[in-house]
Every structure is written in C-alpha cells, then in structure tokens.
Design an enzyme around this catalytic site. Structure first.
Site, PDB file in Angstrom:
ATOM      1  N   HIS A 202      -3.499  -9.719  10.943  1.00 35.77           N
ATOM      2  CA  HIS A 202      -2.943 -11.005  11.336  1.00 35.77           C
ATOM      3  C   HIS A 202      -3.453 -11.467  12.699  1.00 35.77           C
ATOM      4  O   HIS A 202      -3.530 -12.668  12.966  1.00 35.77           O
ATOM      5  CB  HIS A 202      -1.415 -10.931  11.361  1.00 35.77           C
TER       6      HIS A 202
ATOM      7  N   PHE B 158       0.919  -3.304   7.080  1.00 39.43           N
ATOM      8  CA  PHE B 158      -0.012  -3.081   8.187  1.00 39.43           C
ATOM      9  C   PHE B 158      -0.447  -4.381   8.863  1.00 39.43           C
ATOM     10  O   PHE B 158      -1.573  -4.481   9.355  1.00 39.43           O
ATOM     11  CB  PHE B 158      -1.230  -2.283   7.706  1.00 39.43           C
ATOM     12  N   CYS B 159       0.453  -5.366   8.884  1.00 33.82           N
ATOM     13  CA  CYS B 159       0.143  -6.683   9.472  1.00 33.82           C
ATOM     14  C   CYS B 159      -1.151  -7.250   8.883  1.00 33.82           C
ATOM     15  O   CYS B 159      -1.964  -7.859   9.582  1.00 33.82           O
ATOM     16  CB  CYS B 159       0.079  -6.593  10.991  1.00 33.82           C
ATOM     17  N   ALA B 160      -1.302  -7.038   7.575  1.00 34.85           N
ATOM     18  CA  ALA B 160      -2.444  -7.582   6.834  1.00 34.85           C
ATOM     19  C   ALA B 160      -1.934  -7.936   5.438  1.00 34.85           C
ATOM     20  O   ALA B 160      -2.442  -7.444   4.429  1.00 34.85           O
ATOM     21  CB  ALA B 160      -3.582  -6.565   6.765  1.00 34.85           C
TER      22      ALA B 160
ATOM     23  N   CYS C  23       6.244  -7.068   8.000  1.00 35.18           N
ATOM     24  CA  CYS C  23       5.363  -5.906   8.013  1.00 35.18           C
ATOM     25  C   CYS C  23       6.098  -4.635   7.600  1.00 35.18           C
ATOM     26  O   CYS C  23       5.492  -3.699   7.089  1.00 35.18           O
ATOM     27  CB  CYS C  23       4.769  -5.709   9.409  1.00 35.18           C
TER      28      CYS C  23
END
Length: 432
Positions: free
Chosen positions: A139, A376-378, A397
C-alpha cells in the site's frame, strides 16, 4: 528479453567469489530471547517475522550507544557536541548514499520509513504527473499518487515489462513508474533493470520500493539506472525510526517542502525563501539523528560482512523452509511467477482447515514461533494470489478473511527455527 537478462543486474557481484575482506555475520539483539508457550514452559523464540521488522544488529546498537553521550542539536549549534552530532548525521547521509550505489549528486533525504519516503516524493511530482503502478504493490507504493494507472498482476516477468511499456506509451506529460524490487508477500524479485530501461525510453522516471530488497541483496542505483529508491531502517536491522528516499534532485528541489518549519527555510520575512537543496528543504525540524546513525551503522555492517555469506545462508534456509512446507499436504505457498523464480527470504502460505490467524496464534502459543498473518498491507495482491474478491470484510490488514501466513528470515534465523516451523505446521495439519 530473457529472464536471465532481466535479472542479471539484481545479483550481487560478490556472489562469484568470496571477498577477502568479508567479516563474520554480525549478531542480532534478542537472539537468546525466551517466550512462554502452552503449559507455562519457556522456549527460545523463533523469530520468523523479519519482513515486518527485523531485530537490531549488535553493531547498530553499539553505534547508537556510542553517539548518545555527545547527542545534541544538528546544523544549528557552535558547541562541540552539536558539531560532532552534525558531523555524524551528515556522515550517515554519505554512508547511505554509498550503500545503495547512488550517483554523487543524488539527494539522500532521511524519512521515517518507506511509506514516509513515497509520500514525500508524491508531493514533489510535477503538476500533471501520471503514476503507473502494479496491483502487486504494498500500500505504501500503491496509494500515495494523485493520478495513477493501476496495472493487473503480470503472469510472468516479461509481461510486467510489456504492460509497463504499453501503459507508459499511452501517457502524455510527466510520468513515474513505481515498482517493488522484492515482493513483501512472496519475496519474488522484480525485473527492475528492464523496467527502468522501459521507463526511460518513454521519458518517464522510476521509483523502486527497496524495503524488502536491501536487507537481503546488494542494490546499486547507478548500475540499475534507477531514479529513486525508498527503504526503511526497521527492516534493515536498524529499528530506530529512520528510512530514506534517495534519488534525483530536481523534482525534490522544486516540490513543496514536505514539512514547513525551521531548517527548511533560508529566510522568513514578509515572504518565505525555501531551501533549494532538497535535503534541508524536506527535513524541517530536529531530525531523527539517532535513527540516521543507526541506519548508517546497519549499512556499514552489511557491507563489511559481504553479501556472499549473507546470501548463501539465506538461500540455504529458505530452500529448506520451502521444501519442508511443500512436503505437507494441505499447505499452499503463494507465488506469482512460480517455484523457480528468484526470491529473497519470504514465504507466504495457507494451511487447509485453518484461518491464517489460527495458524499464527498456534505457532506462537504452542511453539514459540513468530510469523505474520493477514494481507500484509497488499490487499489487491493477496486477493489475486488467493483467488478471492474484495469486500467489506477485506478492509483491514489484520483481518483473517482471505489472508495468509508469512514466514520471513534474515540474520539470526537458524536451521532450528526453520525446522521447528515445518514440524509445527505438520503437527497442526495432522489434527484436522
């Protein structure tokens, strides 16, 4: 273009022959940490969460301890302590510049972390700049841009190059390509040399998120012809709150100061004259001096060790971890480009019959193993890898809906840690 050509410049030159000047791999603080597990026992902690935050290297701790007695203000004091602290701070900037192989005239701006660095650059883009970014990004690289073209996850490395080529060709005006060097989800290495070439062919610039690369591999900004790189100290064994944005000066010199305050200005009267030097321009206020010293100490320690030994040990452990997990029924490793694609020490996986949070909690509570679980902030990338769609439940997340487990290794990881994780997952699967 072959895969070998695409990735040749991401390899470390020391890999061909051991360096005669390399030193033993430094130790990390907390290597002897014991943690409670079910039944009240204490066991040695198996830290397999390096991709989130790496432990502190002993040389980093020593550098900070040595700097503390003379700690003082920087850039403003005539006293001895202030002059010494200023010298240490500016030397840290030179050390970071050398560590990433930057050009002599590149700016090195100290930030809090990679997210801070990318947001700083976002505020300096020329008016009307269009950013091209893949949905595989963290992100921090996905979200800061005012005008963005988002590209779907590519099926193979050459597809990433082709997609970037087509997207950049269709854009008029200033443009920036943003890409990771190593995925924080899968650890897979991206073809940054080829992508830089494509960007420059279209008159664009490239920003590389190197947060997950620089703890594991040598990076040479000049050789790769990158315009900007961003990374975090807390992933580089320097958890003292500093990161860096390194790259070309012109956009940074003309952009709005990231913070407005003391140090960023030449003079203040009826009008304000801002520094045209990007480093003071974007480092208003008292900087994180100890963080910068810590970051530089980590860079020095890794450079002195030599990448041959570091890469060799990591590749041995990650191969053992991946093969062990692959031997367990119901365990699926997440990968964008296949099992044989080059990667750093990160493995994300799912376990049939368990949510990611259940696996992580069991590993911690029963076996003394620390891993990460979540997206994983993705979020877009993890949803793509898992084949799930977004929704209200996918907004956090930490949410375990459509999530995975991530094990990551680094300096201080041992074969016992890896084997303990494999056997723990095998035990969990046997209970289903």
């Amino acid at each position: 273009m072959s895969t070998l050509t695409i990735f040749s410049s991401t390899r470390t030159p020391e890999a061909a022959a051991p360096s005669a000047t390399s030193r033993p791999i430094p130790a990390v603080l907390g290597a002897d940490l014991e943690v409670p597990v079910k039944g009240g026992r204490l066991v040695g902690y198996a830290n397999l969460d390096y991709a989130a935050s790496a432990p502190c290297l002993e040389p980093v701790s020593a550098a900070v301890t040595a700097a503390l007695p003379a700690y003082s203000s920087v850039h403003r004091g005539a006293g001895y302590a202030s002059q010494l602290t200023t010298a240490r701070y500016e030397q840290a900037r030179h050390t970071v510049r050398a560590f990433v192989g930057a050009r002599p005239d590149d700016s090195v701006i100290f930030t809090r972390n990679t997210t801070d660095a990318t947001n700083l650059l976002a505020g300096c883009l020329p008016e009307g700049t269009t950013t091209v970014v893949f949905d595989t990004e963290h992100h921090a690289s996905l979200l800061p841009w005012r005008h963005a073209v988002r590209l779907a996850p590519p099926a193979f490395p050459g597809e990433a190059v082709r997609a970037a080529d087509e997207a950049l060709a269709a854009i008029e005006g200033p443009k920036l390509l943003v890409v990771t060097a190593a995925s924080n989800v899968t650890g897979e290495l991206w073809p940054i040399a080829a992508l830089a070439h494509i960007a420059h062919r279209h008159g664009a610039r490239i920003l590389v998120d190197a947060a997950q690369l620089v703890p594991h591999r040598r990076l040479n900004l000049t050789a790769l012809d990158l315009d900007y790189v961003a990374f975090s100290g807390h992933k580089l064994y320097a958890p003292f709150g500093a990161g860096a944005l390194v790259g070309r000066r012109d956009w940074l010199a003309e952009g709005e100061p990231y913070l407005k305050g003391g140090g960023a200005v030449r003079s203040v009267g009826e009008s304000v004259e801002w520094h045209d030097d990007p480093e003071p321009r974007h480092e208003a206020g008292t900087p994180n001096v100890l963080g910068a010293i810590a970051l530089a100490a980590a860079c020095d320690a890794l450079t002195a060790t030599g990448w041959t030994a570091l890469v060799r040990e990591e590749e041995r452990l990650i191969a053992r971890l991946r093969s062990g997990l692959a031997s367990i029924d119901g365990v699926r490793e997440l990968s964008l480009w296949g099992d044989d694609h080059p990667r750093v020490g990160i493995v994300s996986f799912t376990v049939a019959g368990y949510s990611a949070r259940e696996v992580a909690e069991a590993l911690s509570g029963e076996y003394g193993i620390g891993v990460r679980d979540g997206k994983f902030c993705a979020h877009p990338f993890v949803r793509h890898l898992l084949g799930t769609s977004g929704g209200a439940s996918d907004g956090d997340c930490a949410d375990d809906t459509g999530s995975a487990v991530r094990a990551s290794i680094g300096i201080g990881s041992t074969q016992e840690h890896v084997d303990r994780l494999i056997e723990a997952v095998r035990d969990l699967v046997s209970r289903c």
